[in-house]
Design a protein around this motif. Structure first.
Motif, PDB file in Angstrom:
ATOM      1  N   PHE A 153       0.817  -1.223   0.000  1.00 20.74           N
ATOM      2  CA  PHE A 153       0.000   0.000   0.000  1.00 20.74           C
ATOM      3  C   PHE A 153       0.851   1.274   0.000  1.00 20.74           C
ATOM      4  N   ALA A 154       2.059   1.169   0.515  1.00 17.39           N
ATOM      5  CA  ALA A 154       2.901   2.357   0.689  1.00 17.39           C
ATOM      6  C   ALA A 154       3.699   2.657  -0.573  1.00 17.39           C
ATOM      7  N   SER A 155       4.193   3.885  -0.662  1.00 10.15           N
ATOM      8  CA  SER A 155       5.106   4.210  -1.758  1.00 10.15           C
ATOM      9  C   SER A 155       6.509   3.700  -1.417  1.00 10.15           C
ATOM     10  N   LYS A 156       6.801   3.639  -0.092  1.00 10.02           N
ATOM     11  CA  LYS A 156       8.101   3.152   0.362  1.00 10.02           C
ATOM     12  C   LYS A 156       7.975   2.753   1.824  1.00 10.02           C
ATOM     13  N   VAL A 157       8.753   1.741   2.235  1.00  7.52           N
ATOM     14  CA  VAL A 157       8.740   1.323   3.643  1.00  7.52           C
ATOM     15  C   VAL A 157      10.177   1.305   4.169  1.00  7.52           C
ATOM     16  N   TYR A 158      10.393   2.025   5.258  1.00  5.80           N
ATOM     17  CA  TYR A 158      11.684   1.978   5.946  1.00  5.80           C
ATOM     18  C   TYR A 158      11.581   0.962   7.077  1.00  5.80           C
ATOM     19  N   LEU A 159      12.510   0.012   7.102  1.00  5.12           N
ATOM     20  CA  LEU A 159      12.581  -0.931   8.216  1.00  5.12           C
ATOM     21  C   LEU A 159      13.718  -0.450   9.101  1.00  5.12           C
ATOM     22  N   ILE A 160      13.364  -0.009  10.302  1.00  8.17           N
ATOM     23  CA  ILE A 160      14.343   0.627  11.193  1.00  8.17           C
ATOM     24  C   ILE A 160      14.760  -0.358  12.275  1.00  8.17           C
ATOM     25  N   HIS A 161      16.075  -0.584  12.358  1.00 13.25           N
ATOM     26  CA  HIS A 161      16.566  -1.564  13.339  1.00 13.25           C
ATOM     27  C   HIS A 161      17.745  -0.979  14.109  1.00 13.25           C
ATOM     28  N   ARG A 162      17.766  -1.264  15.412  1.00 12.58           N
ATOM     29  CA  ARG A 162      18.794  -0.634  16.256  1.00 12.58           C
ATOM     30  C   ARG A 162      20.166  -1.305  16.132  1.00 12.58           C
ATOM     31  N   ARG A 163      20.211  -2.465  15.463  1.00 16.36           N
ATOM     32  CA  ARG A 163      21.505  -3.152  15.279  1.00 16.36           C
ATOM     33  C   ARG A 163      21.893  -3.136  13.800  1.00 16.36           C
ATOM     34  N   ASP A 164      23.001  -3.840  13.481  1.00 18.31           N
ATOM     35  CA  ASP A 164      23.429  -3.879  12.068  1.00 18.31           C
ATOM     36  C   ASP A 164      23.112  -5.220  11.413  1.00 18.31           C
ATOM     37  N   THR A 165      22.380  -6.083  12.134  1.00 22.40           N
ATOM     38  CA  THR A 165      21.891  -7.327  11.535  1.00 22.40           C
ATOM     39  C   THR A 165      20.470  -7.578  12.042  1.00 22.40           C
ATOM     40  N   LEU A 166      19.655  -8.222  11.211  1.00 23.09           N
ATOM     41  CA  LEU A 166      18.290  -8.548  11.610  1.00 23.09           C
ATOM     42  C   LEU A 166      18.268  -9.869  12.376  1.00 23.09           C
ATOM     43  N   ARG A 167      17.282 -10.013  13.254  1.00 22.28           N
ATOM     44  CA  ARG A 167      17.072 -11.301  13.949  1.00 22.28           C
ATOM     45  C   ARG A 167      16.229 -12.236  13.096  1.00 22.28           C
ATOM     46  N   ALA A 168      15.586 -11.685  12.077  1.00 18.99           N
ATOM     47  CA  ALA A 168      14.649 -12.461  11.262  1.00 18.99           C
ATOM     48  C   ALA A 168      15.344 -13.646  10.599  1.00 18.99           C
ATOM     49  N   SER A 169      14.544 -14.656  10.245  1.00 17.09           N
ATOM     50  CA  SER A 169      15.080 -15.841   9.576  1.00 17.09           C
ATOM     51  C   SER A 169      15.671 -15.431   8.223  1.00 17.09           C
ATOM     52  N   GLN A 170      16.591 -16.249   7.716  1.00 19.36           N
ATOM     53  CA  GLN A 170      17.306 -15.928   6.472  1.00 19.36           C
ATOM     54  C   GLN A 170      16.349 -15.628   5.314  1.00 19.36           C
ATOM     55  N   ILE A 171      15.325 -16.456   5.189  1.00 17.85           N
ATOM     56  CA  ILE A 171      14.397 -16.280   4.060  1.00 17.85           C
ATOM     57  C   ILE A 171      13.668 -14.946   4.153  1.00 17.85           C
ATOM     58  N   MET A 172      13.330 -14.536   5.392  1.00 13.94           N
ATOM     59  CA  MET A 172      12.637 -13.257   5.579  1.00 13.94           C
ATOM     60  C   MET A 172      13.592 -12.083   5.322  1.00 13.94           C
ATOM     61  N   GLN A 173      14.838 -12.234   5.772  1.00 15.25           N
ATOM     62  CA  GLN A 173      15.832 -11.180   5.542  1.00 15.25           C
ATOM     63  C   GLN A 173      16.025 -10.945   4.045  1.00 15.25           C
ATOM     64  N   LYS A 174      16.149 -12.053   3.314  1.00 14.38           N
ATOM     65  CA  LYS A 174      16.355 -11.994   1.863  1.00 14.38           C
ATOM     66  C   LYS A 174      15.192 -11.250   1.201  1.00 14.38           C
ATOM     67  N   ARG A 175      13.979 -11.583   1.678  1.00 14.29           N
ATOM     68  CA  ARG A 175      12.779 -10.972   1.120  1.00 14.29           C
ATOM     69  C   ARG A 175      12.800  -9.453   1.322  1.00 14.29           C
ATOM     70  N   ALA A 176      13.218  -9.034   2.517  1.00 14.18           N
ATOM     71  CA  ALA A 176      13.255  -7.594   2.812  1.00 14.18           C
ATOM     72  C   ALA A 176      14.327  -6.900   1.982  1.00 14.18           C
ATOM     73  N   MET A 177      15.489  -7.523   1.911  1.00 13.38           N
ATOM     74  CA  MET A 177      16.615  -6.874   1.225  1.00 13.38           C
ATOM     75  C   MET A 177      16.406  -6.781  -0.280  1.00 13.38           C
ATOM     76  N   GLU A 178      15.638  -7.731  -0.830  1.00 11.25           N
ATOM     77  CA  GLU A 178      15.429  -7.730  -2.279  1.00 11.25           C
ATOM     78  C   GLU A 178      14.181  -6.955  -2.702  1.00 11.25           C
ATOM     79  N   HIS A 179      13.380  -6.534  -1.726  1.00  7.15           N
ATOM     80  CA  HIS A 179      12.122  -5.851  -2.070  1.00  7.15           C
ATOM     81  C   HIS A 179      12.422  -4.430  -2.547  1.00  7.15           C
ATOM     82  N   PRO A 180      11.935  -4.074  -3.744  1.00 12.16           N
ATOM     83  CA  PRO A 180      12.261  -2.745  -4.283  1.00 12.16           C
ATOM     84  C   PRO A 180      11.724  -1.578  -3.457  1.00 12.16           C
ATOM     85  N   LYS A 181      10.684  -1.819  -2.668  1.00 12.17           N
ATOM     86  CA  LYS A 181      10.084  -0.716  -1.893  1.00 12.17           C
ATOM     87  C   LYS A 181      10.600  -0.638  -0.454  1.00 12.17           C
ATOM     88  N   ILE A 182      11.368  -1.640  -0.017  1.00 10.65           N
ATOM     89  CA  ILE A 182      11.813  -1.655   1.385  1.00 10.65           C
ATOM     90  C   ILE A 182      13.277  -1.212   1.497  1.00 10.65           C
TER      91      ILE A 182
END
Length: 313
Positions: A171-200
């Motif tokens: 729904f958004a034009s862009k989504v910022y995912l803000i994290h206090r560390r330099d790595t995500l805790r999310a599972s590898q598949i979810m991380q990949k999805r976020a990093m490859e998403h053109p809007k995130i």
């Protein structure tokens, strides 16, 4: 005299359980809670404005109004509701004993529907813009008109944060995912999805320290770099917390089996806890779906299971 069924909690799970139990002539008694878990009777739905994903309301419905309708239906079919919070329980013997302030209540069976409370940041501006740009449920609120086509931000680093960012990207034009560390805790598949998403876009090593806005709602957030403490301002039309929930299970510790994060463990496919005659429904035992409709469904299951159990005891 012991009540046949006592229901603790008053969200969609508690009220659906009450409606089913009342129609089965079990004369359920509900303790709806008074600001239990920091939330009004009716649970998390009372903290959301527009509910668009509950079947039967094509125009959407206000969360508080929906819980009022649940309550009216429970009462109509014979539920007795007390606006008190259960503060202590004893499940070691039957009938079970519960306490609300000074009152002692006996119950042949208990349905726990105390829900969970979304963790908040308690940053300056949060109270002002809560439900006016700040939310703790992207699935509930992300599709609302106020967020469509806007730049949005999600705080968190786990699977649910990535899921929320993905959901909002529809729904958004862009989504910022803000994290206090330099790595995500999310599972590898979810991380990949976020990093490859053109809007995130992931903003690493950042804390949100303030929410700012105008009369109509949130317009920006202030970020602070966790390493060098540099501050910056980010224009966003919405801020979503995905930093976890706390199940309201404090009074059941030591009596019911809880998982490592405090959710009540139930036998898979049922609402049965480790104590016969005690059932758990809704977000207090569900950390996956956390929707009003799934909570309602499990409330129905709990009432049917309690009815069946009472027949055999």
């Amino acid at each position: 005299m012991a009540h046949k069924v006592v229901i603790i909690g008053s969200g969609p799970a508690g009220h659906t359980a009450a409606i089913y139990a009342a129609r089965a002539n079990l004369n359920p008694v509900m303790y709806e809670g008074f600001m239990a878990g920091g939330v009004a009777a009716g649970g998390q739905l009372t903290t959301t404005t527009e509910v668009e994903n509950f079947p039967g309301f094509p125009e959407g419905i206000d969360g508080t109004k929906l819980t009022q309708l649940f309550r009216e239906q429970s009462v109509k079919y014979g539920t007795t509701i007390h606006t008190q919070t259960i503060t202590k329980v004893d499940f070691s013997k039957r009938p079970f004993v519960l306490w609300s302030d000074d009152e002692r209540i006996e119950a042949e069976s208990v349905i726990i529907a105390t829900g969970a409370t979304a963790k908040r940041m308690h940053i300056p501006g949060e109270e002002t813009f809560w439900q006016r740009g700040i939310s703790a449920c992207a699935v509930c609120d992300g599709a609302l008109p106020i967020f469509r086509g806007k730049e949005l931000a999600v705080i968190g680093g786990g699977d649910s944060a990535v899921e929320e960012a993905n959901h909002l990207a529809k729904f958004a034009s862009k989504v910022y995912l803000i994290h206090r560390r330099d790595t995500l805790r999310a599972s590898q598949i979810m991380q990949k999805r976020a990093m490859e998403h053109p809007k995130i876009e992931i903003l690493w090593n950042q804390n949100v320290i303030e929410a700012k806005g105008e009369q109509q709602g949130l317009t920006s957030i202030v970020l602070e770099n966790t390493q060098n403490k540099n501050q910056s301002q980010l224009s966003v039309g919405g801020l979503f917390y995905a930093i976890g929930h706390v199940p309201n299970t404090e009074i059941f510790k030591g009596q019911l089996d809880l998982d490592e994060t405090g959710y009540i463990k139930t036998v898979p496919g049922t609402t049965q806890t480790n104590i016969e005659g005690v059932f758990a429904a809704g977000d207090v035992q569900d950390k996956i779906y956390r929707q009003a409709i799934t909570a309602a469904g499990s409330g129905c299951m709990a009432a049917l299971e309690a009815e069946r159990w009472l027949e055999g005891h």
